[in-house]
Design an enzyme around this catalytic site. Structure first.
Site, PDB file in Angstrom:
ATOM      1  N   ARG A  81     -12.186  -6.015  -5.566  1.00  0.00           N
ATOM      2  CA  ARG A  81     -11.942  -6.654  -4.251  1.00  0.00           C
ATOM      3  C   ARG A  81     -13.270  -6.897  -3.543  1.00  0.00           C
ATOM      4  NH1 ARG A  81      -8.003  -3.309  -0.347  1.00  0.00           N
ATOM      5  NH2 ARG A  81      -9.887  -2.024  -0.339  1.00  0.00           N
ATOM      6  N   PHE A  97       0.858  -1.179   0.000  1.00  0.00           N
ATOM      7  CA  PHE A  97       0.000   0.000   0.000  1.00  0.00           C
ATOM      8  C   PHE A  97       0.901   1.237   0.000  1.00  0.00           C
ATOM      9  CE2 PHE A  97      -2.770   3.200   1.939  1.00  0.00           C
ATOM     10  CZ  PHE A  97      -3.880   3.061   1.126  1.00  0.00           C
TER      11      PHE A  97
END
Lengths: 404, 404
Positions: free
Chosen positions: A364, A123
């Site tokens: 997702r 991330f």
């Protein structure tokens, strides 16, 4: 392909079925985004009202003592410690994940020379914060592919930032193996467990991890932007120094001492006054985990995943499952690849199935075992199958481009 | 000595009398600690419930876009900018005062060589954070008495941390004079306006201040530990770099770019995801200031102060007023000296007059013009007079020692 009777049979045997009613879930929605923002526990709304109207409104300044606001970061930290497999006094709830990452990277790299490394596919905040910390300390900085991290933990590395569960693919790193390698070379790993905590069973003490951070708004259901947490193993606490020497980290904050003396314990990683409304909402949400056995919760996550994956494979040949199938190698969400993932997610949200999109081509879906039934997965995958088979997603307009 | 009819006459002429009902103040209490924790605005409790139950509970992840949670730090920053006398886009609401101080000291000192200096008698977090920043940057660090600050702003100083209104005495520094001196020597001042904002009229643009931080839980009534704010003048924004390079500070956060590119504007001082429950409570509390003229509000503060001071001088010869009498030289609280200040404050709290204590010998009383009437000051000073005259405070037991 599993069908509704299979899902209903799984629901009847589900030891966590009662938890669903403890969340305020909207009608007409199947929420598969608890890996981004966890749902609202009913008791949190009630607690928040009590904190605002009674503790703040009625008792005012007295609540710092009476309601012990002052110790909330430690008290909540102790609750989180149980989910990490570490001891009371090793965790505090405070600040944001980015700020906590900064504190621990600076503290870890401050004890020895060497480079700072981070995962290229992590991330972004993790790599940005690590690179800027390296710049401040005048250290080399290297980005490493996640798969190459074991080999990258060599003797000239002072600190490495590694996320256990990847935010895109849900691929899970092996904490024990990486810590063993790090120990051999005298390197310190700062773990980001944002996508792990409350989902994956953790035993940081057993696995030798001594530094970690994570957020509280995903599987912990602490609320939008809930304060994050940080963990420093007790043996290390007195050796590391936070770069942000705020008064809450002082050994005796209310002495208003002219000289900074860091607290001897985990409190030295506190900085300034913490946002109590958000923090106490998080404390309440953690009561949900009091009687949860994380191994059993994970077993339900695996059942949800297997059901989701089997249905998608049968119904949607255009969607490729990117997440590893072996439960030991993944977290609690499932990532599907499609070049038009953003359109597909938008079409699904319009139909009440809420997942999310990660640029450029990943859809997702969070499989949160406290809020989801097996029947939810059945219905959601049915709707995904309909959207794909009908091509309905092709007509979707993408606005702006920001899908959080 | 002013008496009740005088106070009642002032209340009848008070342009802010209507504000009192907009706060949820408890019965039987005169709250003189709004300089530490501001009271609860009624609309904040309602907003918080709507945010929890509707935005979080019902709309879930969609609220990042629908309710524009993402832009809350800037949106709230713009509201705060008006109270600082600066422009939209120059302020963000985020993190704690300590973290924001750290960011701005590191950013300011990062642009040139030289020492970091701070006031010896400032609130401890300011000196602690400044000293640790100096240590990280390898710079000399000096503590300077507040009164000596003008002379200490010399050419070898890279950055100075100065609080406008002292947390103990309420003595107020002259921003324009200090900025003029700093400019002459190429030094940058980071102002801490925690005890100024919402109380003292500010015009940072006129006074030449370019960097400031402050809290939001005192005169802004943002709630316990409400997120703090930071100000960077637009001309400086692209030149300064935050040490904490979180993803919210990226020029295009949702591109999930591998490379950190700081936002060109104030957003570069954001780090991680912000605590929305606390942040949106603050946004609501700021609506109180929408129609407040700060010069008129300050004029009421001066009337409250003069009334309080005249009564204390007449009733309590043992209490010494430490706060400067000239309104231009002080903030909106009054500090009284007494060797047993802690016992006195404890005795007053038992009698419903809530002030606070600062070690070792200061009793503080906040004069918050939005929530207090002149009659409140009349009654409160009467009770202080009774406690002092009767010696009732002598029997008070001090527990633990922590009085927040």
């Amino acid at each position: 392909m599993p069908t509704l009777p299979d899902a209903e049979a799984l629901d009847r045997a589900d030891p966590f079925a009662e938890f669903r009613d403890r969340f305020a879930l909207p009608e007409g929605v199947i929420y598969l985004d608890g890996n981004s923002l966890g749902a609202l526990p009913r008791s949190v709304a009630a607690r928040l009202e009590a904190v605002a109207r009674h503790e703040w409104g009625e008792r005012l300044i007295r609540s710092w003592n009476e309601a012990d606001w002052w110790n909330a970061p430690r008290r909540i930290g102790d609750r989180i410690a149980r989910l990490l497999g570490v001891s009371d006094g090793e965790v505090i709830a405070t600040d944001s994940t980015s700020v906590n990452l900064f504190k621990l990277i600076m503290a870890a790299a401050g004890t020895r020379d060497g480079a700072i490394i981070a995962e290229a596919d992590n991330f972004p905040t993790d790599t940005y914060v690590a690179e800027e910390a390296a710049r401040l300390l005048g250290r080399p900085f290297r980005l490493v592919a996640g798969s190459g991290m074991v080999d990258a933990l060599v003797a000239d590395v002072a600190a490495a930032v590694i996320t256990q569960v990847n935010y895109r693919t849900a691929a899970r790193a092996d904490i024990a193996a990486l810590e063993e390698r790090a120990r051999r070379h005298g390197t310190r790993i700062v773990w980001d467990l944002s996508h792990s905590i409350g989902a994956v069973p953790l035993d940081l003490a057993r696995d030798g991890a001594s530094l970690a951070v994570g957020c509280s708004y995903k599987y912990l259901n602490g609320g939008p932007g809930a304060p994050a947490w940080l963990y420093v193993a007790s043996a290390l606490q007195a050796k590391l120094r936070s770069p942000i020497a705020g008064w809450w980290g002082h050994a005796d904050a209310f002495a208003f001492d002219g000289q900074y003396r860091p607290a001897p314990d985990i409190a030295r990683f506190l900085g300034g006054t913490q946002p109590m409304l958000s923090l106490l909402a998080l404390e309440e949400s953690l009561t949900l985990f009091e009687r949860v056995d994380m191994d059993r919760l994970w077993a339900k996550s695996v059942r949800l995943f297997d059901l989701f994956a089997a249905r998608i494979e049968a119904l949607c040949p255009e969607l490729t499952i990117l997440t590893p199938r072996d439960p030991a190698l993944r977290g609690s969400h499932i990532a599907l690849h499609h070049p038009d993932a953003q359109r597909i997610i938008t079409a699904l949200i319009e139909r009440g199935v809420i997942g999310d999109y990660r640029a450029p081509d990943i859809a997702r879906f969070g499989l949160t075992p406290l809020t989801l039934s097996h029947a939810d997965i059945l219905y959601a995958t049915g709707i995904i199958g309909d959207v794909m088979a009908s091509g309905a997603w092709r007509d979707v307009a993408i606005e702006g481009g920001r899908v959080t």
